[in-house]
Every structure is written in structure tokens, then in C-alpha cells.
Design an enzyme around this catalytic site. Structure first.
Site, PDB file in Angstrom:
ATOM      1  N   PRO A  20       0.827  -1.208   0.000  1.00  0.00           N
ATOM      2  CA  PRO A  20       0.000   0.000   0.000  1.00  0.00           C
ATOM      3  C   PRO A  20       0.866   1.265   0.000  1.00  0.00           C
ATOM      4  O   PRO A  20       1.905   1.325   0.656  1.00  0.00           O
ATOM      5  CB  PRO A  20      -0.777  -0.115   1.313  1.00  0.00           C
ATOM      6  N   ARG A  77      -1.980  16.220  -9.626  1.00  0.00           N
ATOM      7  CA  ARG A  77      -2.996  15.188  -9.804  1.00  0.00           C
ATOM      8  C   ARG A  77      -4.268  15.702 -10.513  1.00  0.00           C
ATOM      9  O   ARG A  77      -4.790  15.011 -11.395  1.00  0.00           O
ATOM     10  CB  ARG A  77      -3.366  14.549  -8.460  1.00  0.00           C
ATOM     11  N   TYR A 131      -4.810  13.631 -13.799  1.00  0.00           N
ATOM     12  CA  TYR A 131      -5.809  12.571 -13.676  1.00  0.00           C
ATOM     13  C   TYR A 131      -7.242  13.081 -13.552  1.00  0.00           C
ATOM     14  O   TYR A 131      -8.150  12.279 -13.297  1.00  0.00           O
ATOM     15  CB  TYR A 131      -5.531  11.736 -12.412  1.00  0.00           C
ATOM     16  N   CYS A 161       1.291  29.522 -15.989  1.00  0.00           N
ATOM     17  CA  CYS A 161       0.775  29.949 -17.291  1.00  0.00           C
ATOM     18  C   CYS A 161       0.335  28.747 -18.127  1.00  0.00           C
ATOM     19  O   CYS A 161       0.901  28.449 -19.189  1.00  0.00           O
ATOM     20  CB  CYS A 161       1.822  30.777 -18.027  1.00  0.00           C
TER      21      CYS A 161
END
Length: 421
Positions: free
Chosen positions: A276, A314, A318, A346
Site C-alpha cells: 500500500p 494530480r 488525472y 501559465c
């Protein structure tokens, strides 16, 4: 559960006000809770009680040595995917026999590094890798312990960019070819076959894909043992998801995950490893940022923060959701309004959320991105010559900067000017 809670109307990390850390460290920064890291590891470790096992933390989620030492003190092993991560684990005091070396593209140098320093096993992913590893081990007078990562062709039902267990993914060898590949491995003089490895993806919120994959692993274990292989260890990877919002359905509990592993694989008498990363580190960290401007646009208002996509990529990479909360708790009944929450880079992709309902905020207010402990700091960059942001670790009423913000001089002076310039 985490240890980022409002106390007296102000967000705290354990017993420390987040605003106090911001005043001393400056924004933006990552903030981790020791108590949350420890709690999540212990829940997973206890979930496998009754089976011989090792919880190997997947360092790619968050690899600061202070985090590694915190987990190592609890008995954690480490799952590494590069020579650099291997050296980080060793520097944090993790012994080689608790380090699993994963990754689809290990180099000869990385193999030699791990064999010299000690390694629990290599999770190999292809026949060419097996041949190279065997040759390196033989040249050192050693045999490398290996599992072979099998691809069970199971749909993890997660984001396409973090799915790893389907036939079109680059990871592992097709499970249908496993017998032939294991026969090749057994014939190589530098390898010792000890088990099977499987990992089907990340941020899974349902146990059924795990169950499907593990049933295939159980069947393969029996087949390989009948072929004469000493399969005594099963590396089951990681991937169990975390709740990124306060409102969505909670992923399975570690206790349910552990019970399912025991049900599907307990009869085999194998040592079990799990790897994990997100489940331990994800909700153990937040990113704290400050509002620079509130800008009114055409039909929408923007919160422009000092944190950006280079600090937390992220959402841009994603389409990931993070709950974003004010550090000062709004009064009960405060009416919320929609904001596009953006950074100063930018790029149009430097957007954390669109039309997110928030209480009214103004320049200078602090906000916290929840669930940012995994794949936050480790994926950050210096795009736009923006400094890597500090990492801070809290332990009860104390906090310490565990990665300092570099100065611009330090960043610029890394460049080397050729003599002809």
C-alpha cells in the site's frame, strides 16, 4: 479517518494549528500527520493478523525519509521502483531484507545496487529482465530471489492511467504464459524463484477486482507447485483506494480486504506481502495554500492561489478531485458560492476545481487540499522556476520542516554554463 480537524474554528494537524505552521514556513507547503501515518499502517498490519505477512509501503506515494523512518519504526517493509528509492529506503534505516524491488524497467546498475546492499526480492516483469538479472547475479556469485509479476487481465475499474492489470497494460507477463516463463526462470543459474507477484491498479474502491485476480493467483500457485516450483510468497501489490471526498461512498475497510485475502489465499500457506502507498499516505497529508487574488470573470469568479499544478499535479494529470477547505472554519449557515480554483502557472491546465462551492474567501485566506499526502510532493516540479514547496511533519504538538524550500539562487546555480558562453 485522519488527524486534520477543526478545533476552536481553526484547522489543526493533530495538536498544531495549521495557520501557525503557515506563518512560520510560508505557503504553499505539504503537511503530514504522524498519527495518521501510524494509524493507517497499523490497520493494514492488523488486517493480515493470522497470516505470515509483511506490509511493504509503496514509497512512490511519498518518499521523504521522515515518513519512511516513521513507518519503518512500526516494522514496515518498503516497495521501491528505482535505484534512488532503494537508496532512500536504506538511508532511512530500512534493512535490505525488507525491501522489495519492483518496476518494469530495472537497469543492470539498479540490479547490482540492490544485490550488493541486500534485497528481499525482485518482482521481475519480463523474460529479458530475468536474463539480465541472472547474468548480473552470476557475475557477483549470487542468486537473486524473484517473484514474477503476472498480468491477470482483470479490469480494476479505476482511472485508465492508474490501471495496471489488463492485457493492454505494460506491466507483467500474461498469466496464460506463466508456466513457460517460470520454467525459463528456474533454468537460469542466477535466479531463485520464491513466489508470484500481482498488482492490478490503484485507487480501487471495490474488492471484486482484487478477488478475481487473487483467485487466478491461487490457481496459478497450485499449478506452479505441481510443476516443481517452490511458491512460498505471494506479493499482492497495493491499490486499495481512499475517500477523496467527504460525500462519496467509502472504499472497503482494511479489515474487509484482509478477510478477503485470507479467504482466497489463506489455504495456500504462503507468506503474503501487500504494497500500500496511497492508503497509508493519502489522507495523512494536506497541501496548504494561500489565496492571492479573488478575480471576477465572465459569469464566474476565480480563486487564484499561490499553489499550482507544479506543486500538486494530480488534478491536471488525472482529473483528480481533492476536497478544498478553508483553514478558518466558516460560521454555521454561511452561504457558499461557486469558484474556479486555480494556480498562477501559465497553463489553462493549472486548474484545481471548476465551480466548486466554497464559503466566501478573500486574498490572504488559507485553504487546505485534503487527501494530498500521496502522489503530491513526489510528483512536484520546478516548472516556471517555482521552488519545490516545503514538507512538514507534525507529531502531536510539535512540527518540523522535513524538506526545506530551496532558494532561487540554489535553483539557478544548479545550471552549468558552457565555456563558449
Amino acid at each position: 479517518m485522519d488527524h486534520f480537524l477543526y478545533k476552536g474554528g481553526v484547522l489543526h494537524a493533530e495538536d498544531v494549528p495549521v495557520a501557525e505552521i503557515a506563518a512560520q514556513v510560508g505557503t504553499p507547503f505539504y503537511l503530514y500527520s504522524t498519527a495518521t501515518l501510524e494509524r493507517h499502517f497499523k490497520l493494514l498490519d492488523e488486517a493480515l493478523c493470522g497470516m505470515e505477512h509483511l506490509v511493504c509501503y509503496a514509497m512512490k506515494a511519498a518518499s521523504n525519509q521522515a515518513i519512511l523512518k516513521t513507518l519503518a519504526a512500526l516494522g514496515a517493509g518498503m516497495d521501491v521502483v528505482s535505484g534512488g528509492e532503494y537508496l532512500r529506503a536504506k538511508a532511512a534505516g530500512v534493512p535490505g531484507d525488507k525491501i522489495v524491488f519492483s518496476g518494469v524497467g530495472k537497469t543492470e546498475g539498479e540490479m547490482r545496487l540492490a544485490l550488493e546492499g541486500g534485497v528481499r526480492q525482485f518482482n521481475v516483469e519480463s523474460e529479458p529482465e530475468m536474463e539480465v538479472l541472472s547474468a548480473v547475479a552470476v557475475s557477483m556469485g549470487l542468486r537473486a530471489p524473484i517473484t514474477v509479476r503476472v498480468n491477470p487481465d482483470v479490469d480494476a475499474k479505476t482511472h485508465a492511467k492508474i490501471a495496471t492489470g489488463k492485457s493492454e497494460n505494460k506491466f507483467g507477463i500474461p498469466i496464460a504464459r506463466a508456466r513457460d516463463v517460470y520454467a525459463q526462470a528456474a533454468a537460469l543459474p542466477g535466479l531463485e524463484v520464491i513466489g508470484i507477484d500481482v498488482h492490478i491498479g490503484s485507487q480501487l474502491t471495490d474488492l471484486e477486482p482484487f478477488r478475481q485476480a487473487y483467485r487466478k493467483v491461487a490457481e496459478l500457485t497450485e499449478i506452479l507447485r505441481a510443476d516443481g516450483h517452490d511458491i512460498r510468497r505471494l506479493d499482492l501489490g497495493g491499490g486499495l483506494g481512499i475517500p477523496y471526498t467527504q460525500s462519496n461512498e467509502a472504499p472497503p475497510l482494511p479489515t474487509d480486504y484482509g478477510a478477503m485475502i485470507s479467504e482466497e489465499l489463506g489455504h495456500l500457506g504462503c507468506e503474503v506481502e501487500i504494497e500500500p502507498g496511497r492508503l497509508i499516505a493519502g489522507n495523512a497529508g494536506i497541501m496548504v495554500s494561500q489565496v492571492i487574488y479573488v478575480k471576477s470573470g465572465e459569469g464566474r469568479d476565480f480563486l487564484i492561489l499561490d499553489g499550482a499544478m507544479n506543486d500538486l499535479i494530480r488534478p491536471a494529470m488525472y482529473d483528480a478531485h481533492h476536497d478544498i477547505v478553508p483553514v478558518v472554519q466558516p460560521a454555521p449557515g454561511t452561504e457558499q458560492q461557486p469558484y474556479d480554483i486555480v494556480g498562477p502557472v501559465c497553463e489553462s491546465g493549472d486548474t484545481f476545481a471548476k465551480q466548486r462551492m466554497m464559503p466566501p474567501l478573500k486574498a490572504g485566506d488559507l485553504v487546505a487540499f485534503r487527501g494530498a499526502g500521496a502522489y503530491g510532493a513526489v510528483m512536484s516540479s520546478e516548472y516556471n522556476t517555482r521552488a519545490l514547496i516545503p514538507e512538514v511533519l507534525v507529531h502531536q504538538h510539535q512540527f518540523a520542516v522535513i524538506r526545506a524550500r530551496p532558494t532561487f539562487d540554489e535553483m539557478i546555480n544548479r545550471d552549468t554554463i558552457p565555456e563558449w558562453l
